[in-house]
Design a protein around this motif. Structure first.
Motif, PDB file in Angstrom:
ATOM      1  N   SER A 219       0.801  -1.055  -0.406  1.00  0.00           N
ATOM      2  CA  SER A 219      -0.322   0.312  -0.177  1.00  0.00           C
ATOM      3  C   SER A 219       0.957   0.630   0.149  1.00  0.00           C
ATOM      4  CB  SER A 219      -1.019  -0.353   1.434  1.00  0.00           C
ATOM      5  OG  SER A 219      -0.074   0.297   2.555  1.00  0.00           O
ATOM      6  N   HIS A 220       1.891   1.333   1.128  1.00  0.00           N
ATOM      7  CA  HIS A 220       2.851   2.048   0.437  1.00  0.00           C
ATOM      8  C   HIS A 220       3.144   2.453  -1.129  1.00  0.00           C
ATOM      9  CE1 HIS A 220       6.004   4.900   2.714  1.00  0.00           C
ATOM     10  NE2 HIS A 220       6.788   4.666   1.267  1.00  0.00           N
ATOM     11  N   LEU A 221       4.069   1.465  -1.811  1.00  0.00           N
ATOM     12  CA  LEU A 221       4.118   1.365  -3.109  1.00  0.00           C
ATOM     13  C   LEU A 221       3.256   2.317  -3.817  1.00  0.00           C
ATOM     14  CD1 LEU A 221       6.183  -1.367  -3.448  1.00  0.00           C
ATOM     15  CD2 LEU A 221       7.178   0.759  -2.541  1.00  0.00           C
ATOM     16  N   ALA A 222       1.859   2.081  -3.635  1.00  0.00           N
ATOM     17  CA  ALA A 222       0.808   2.431  -4.100  1.00  0.00           C
ATOM     18  C   ALA A 222       0.133   3.714  -3.745  1.00  0.00           C
ATOM     19  CB  ALA A 222      -0.879   0.969  -4.130  1.00  0.00           C
ATOM     20  N   MET A 223       0.294   4.045  -2.860  1.00  0.00           N
ATOM     21  CA  MET A 223      -0.094   5.462  -2.842  1.00  0.00           C
ATOM     22  C   MET A 223       1.454   6.593  -2.844  1.00  0.00           C
ATOM     23  SD  MET A 223      -3.033   5.530  -1.123  1.00  0.00           S
ATOM     24  CE  MET A 223      -3.241   4.647  -2.320  1.00  0.00           C
ATOM     25  N   ASP A 224       2.497   6.133  -3.128  1.00  0.00           N
ATOM     26  CA  ASP A 224       3.225   6.815  -3.499  1.00  0.00           C
ATOM     27  C   ASP A 224       3.167   6.838  -4.487  1.00  0.00           C
ATOM     28  OD1 ASP A 224       4.891   7.513  -1.399  1.00  0.00           O
ATOM     29  OD2 ASP A 224       6.566   6.159  -1.725  1.00  0.00           O
ATOM     30  N   SER A 225       2.154   6.652  -5.537  1.00  0.00           N
ATOM     31  CA  SER A 225       2.684   6.469  -7.081  1.00  0.00           C
ATOM     32  C   SER A 225       0.893   6.923  -7.724  1.00  0.00           C
ATOM     33  CB  SER A 225       1.756   4.760  -7.657  1.00  0.00           C
ATOM     34  OG  SER A 225       3.855   3.928  -7.110  1.00  0.00           O
ATOM     35  N   VAL A 226       0.394   7.264  -6.520  1.00  0.00           N
ATOM     36  CA  VAL A 226      -1.131   7.795  -6.969  1.00  0.00           C
ATOM     37  C   VAL A 226      -0.961   9.191  -7.396  1.00  0.00           C
ATOM     38  CG1 VAL A 226      -3.734   8.425  -6.112  1.00  0.00           C
ATOM     39  CG2 VAL A 226      -2.661   6.332  -5.521  1.00  0.00           C
ATOM     40  N   HIS A 227      -0.689   9.763  -6.612  1.00  0.00           N
ATOM     41  CA  HIS A 227      -0.183  11.049  -7.273  1.00  0.00           C
ATOM     42  C   HIS A 227       0.157  11.534  -8.416  1.00  0.00           C
ATOM     43  CE1 HIS A 227      -0.991  15.562  -6.500  1.00  0.00           C
ATOM     44  NE2 HIS A 227       0.156  15.671  -6.440  1.00  0.00           N
ATOM     45  N   PRO A 228       1.623  10.809  -8.549  1.00  0.00           N
ATOM     46  CA  PRO A 228       2.118  11.276 -10.109  1.00  0.00           C
ATOM     47  C   PRO A 228       1.135  10.428 -11.685  1.00  0.00           C
ATOM     48  CG  PRO A 228       3.937   9.980  -8.632  1.00  0.00           C
ATOM     49  CD  PRO A 228       2.323  10.298  -7.977  1.00  0.00           C
ATOM     50  N   LEU A 229       0.692   9.179 -10.579  1.00  0.00           N
ATOM     51  CA  LEU A 229       0.169   8.713 -12.106  1.00  0.00           C
ATOM     52  C   LEU A 229      -1.385   9.427 -11.792  1.00  0.00           C
ATOM     53  CD1 LEU A 229       0.136   5.180 -11.257  1.00  0.00           C
ATOM     54  CD2 LEU A 229       1.645   6.337 -12.880  1.00  0.00           C
ATOM     55  N   LEU A 230      -2.225   9.899 -11.584  1.00  0.00           N
ATOM     56  CA  LEU A 230      -2.950  10.552 -11.358  1.00  0.00           C
ATOM     57  C   LEU A 230      -2.753  12.463 -12.487  1.00  0.00           C
ATOM     58  CD1 LEU A 230      -5.042  10.324  -8.509  1.00  0.00           C
ATOM     59  CD2 LEU A 230      -5.927   9.453 -10.545  1.00  0.00           C
ATOM     60  N   GLN A 231      -1.465  13.158 -12.283  1.00  0.00           N
ATOM     61  CA  GLN A 231      -1.545  13.617 -12.798  1.00  0.00           C
ATOM     62  C   GLN A 231      -0.252  13.716 -14.286  1.00  0.00           C
ATOM     63  OE1 GLN A 231       1.130  16.077 -10.122  1.00  0.00           O
ATOM     64  NE2 GLN A 231      -0.695  17.600  -9.300  1.00  0.00           N
ATOM     65  N   GLY A 232      -0.234  11.691 -14.603  1.00  0.00           N
ATOM     66  CA  GLY A 232       0.029  12.051 -15.867  1.00  0.00           C
ATOM     67  C   GLY A 232       1.517  11.909 -15.783  1.00  0.00           C
ATOM     68  N   ARG A 233       2.065  11.734 -14.850  1.00  0.00           N
ATOM     69  CA  ARG A 233       3.693  11.892 -14.827  1.00  0.00           C
ATOM     70  C   ARG A 233       4.626  11.286 -14.541  1.00  0.00           C
ATOM     71  NH1 ARG A 233       5.014  15.223  -9.632  1.00  0.00           N
ATOM     72  NH2 ARG A 233       3.221  14.271  -9.336  1.00  0.00           N
ATOM     73  N   LEU A 234       4.252   9.834 -15.954  1.00  0.00           N
ATOM     74  CA  LEU A 234       4.690   8.276 -15.516  1.00  0.00           C
ATOM     75  C   LEU A 234       6.359   8.096 -15.036  1.00  0.00           C
ATOM     76  CD1 LEU A 234       3.097   6.918 -18.409  1.00  0.00           C
ATOM     77  CD2 LEU A 234       2.532   6.631 -16.108  1.00  0.00           C
ATOM     78  N   ALA A 235       7.186   9.396 -15.734  1.00  0.00           N
ATOM     79  CA  ALA A 235       8.436   9.457 -14.749  1.00  0.00           C
ATOM     80  C   ALA A 235       8.805   9.735 -13.510  1.00  0.00           C
ATOM     81  CB  ALA A 235       9.282  10.545 -15.774  1.00  0.00           C
ATOM     82  N   ASP A 236       7.492   9.944 -13.344  1.00  0.00           N
ATOM     83  CA  ASP A 236       7.991   9.615 -12.020  1.00  0.00           C
ATOM     84  C   ASP A 236       7.817   8.522 -10.888  1.00  0.00           C
ATOM     85  OD1 ASP A 236       8.433  12.403 -11.470  1.00  0.00           O
ATOM     86  OD2 ASP A 236       7.086  13.600 -11.125  1.00  0.00           O
ATOM     87  N   VAL A 237       7.060   7.693 -11.376  1.00  0.00           N
ATOM     88  CA  VAL A 237       7.820   6.332 -10.612  1.00  0.00           C
ATOM     89  C   VAL A 237       8.178   5.194 -10.992  1.00  0.00           C
ATOM     90  CG1 VAL A 237       4.451   6.978 -10.150  1.00  0.00           C
ATOM     91  CG2 VAL A 237       4.807   5.698 -12.540  1.00  0.00           C
ATOM     92  N   SER A 238       9.155   5.997 -11.932  1.00  0.00           N
ATOM     93  CA  SER A 238      10.193   4.919 -12.335  1.00  0.00           C
ATOM     94  C   SER A 238      11.223   4.139 -11.429  1.00  0.00           C
ATOM     95  CB  SER A 238      11.129   5.518 -13.763  1.00  0.00           C
ATOM     96  OG  SER A 238      12.267   6.615 -12.525  1.00  0.00           O
ATOM     97  N   PHE A 239      10.916   4.979  -9.876  1.00  0.00           N
ATOM     98  CA  PHE A 239      11.335   4.354  -8.939  1.00  0.00           C
ATOM     99  C   PHE A 239      10.638   2.459  -8.898  1.00  0.00           C
ATOM    100  CE2 PHE A 239       7.381   6.357  -7.380  1.00  0.00           C
ATOM    101  CZ  PHE A 239       6.953   5.490  -6.608  1.00  0.00           C
TER     102      PHE A 239
END
Length: 172
Positions: free
Chosen positions: A96-116
């Motif tokens: 859930s930690h990994l998912a929540m760190d990814s939600v905001h960038p994904l909703l904004q369309g910033r796929l590069a920010d979830v490369s982690f």
């Protein structure tokens, strides 16, 4: 996301999981999910910010590759152990930690920010300025200036009290 946000989301998911299985969340499971929700930051942030071993605070344990490997090893260890280990609760918190760190960038369309999530296969996201990272900490300080609406209500109440005490206010 702030640590308490990770904790809240992880506990809610753990609670739903327990309720779906017709049981109540256990104390040990609650501690395991709490630890799981904080685990990625407890490892990555010090290794990146204090010891400069990692390139950013979202790399090693924020990677799905590491999560899969770690949870797989823990599952093998739990099967061999005679004790009951709340691995499911830890996994819910961790993922859930990994998912929540990814939600905001994904909703904004910033796929590069979830490369982690695929580090080290993909390079980590570009790190913002350290001052920008800690700006939100400064915003948490209590501000001695109250909002105008609160101040206006307080001043009005004081004026009414003075009028009442001076006898210039009629009572109904």
């Amino acid at each position: 996301m702030w640590p308490w946000g990770h904790l809240a989301v992880g506990y809610l998911l753990y609670s739903f999981w327990c309720r779906a299985d017709d049981r109540s969340p256990s104390a040990v499971g609650t501690v395991a999910v709490a630890f799981g929700t904080q685990f990625p930051d407890l490892v990555d942030k010090p290794l990146a910010w204090t010891f400069a071993v990692l390139p950013t605070g979202r790399t090693l344990t924020h990677s799905l590759l590491t999560a899969t490997l770690l949870l797989g090893l823990l599952w093998i260890g739990a099967r061999r152990s005679e004790r009951r280990i709340p691995l499911g609760a830890f996994a819910i918190g961790y993922l859930s930690h990994l998912a929540m760190d990814s939600v905001h960038p994904l909703l904004q369309g910033r796929l590069a920010d979830v490369s982690f999530l695929l580090w080290p296969v993909l390079s980590p996201p570009v790190v913002r300025d350290v001052k920008e990272l800690f700006r939100s900490f400064r915003e948490l300080r209590p501000d001695p200036v109250r909002p105008p609406s609160v101040r206006a209500r307080r001043d009005r109440a004081r004026r009414l009290d003075r009028r009442w005490l001076s006898g210039n206010c009629r009572t109904a």
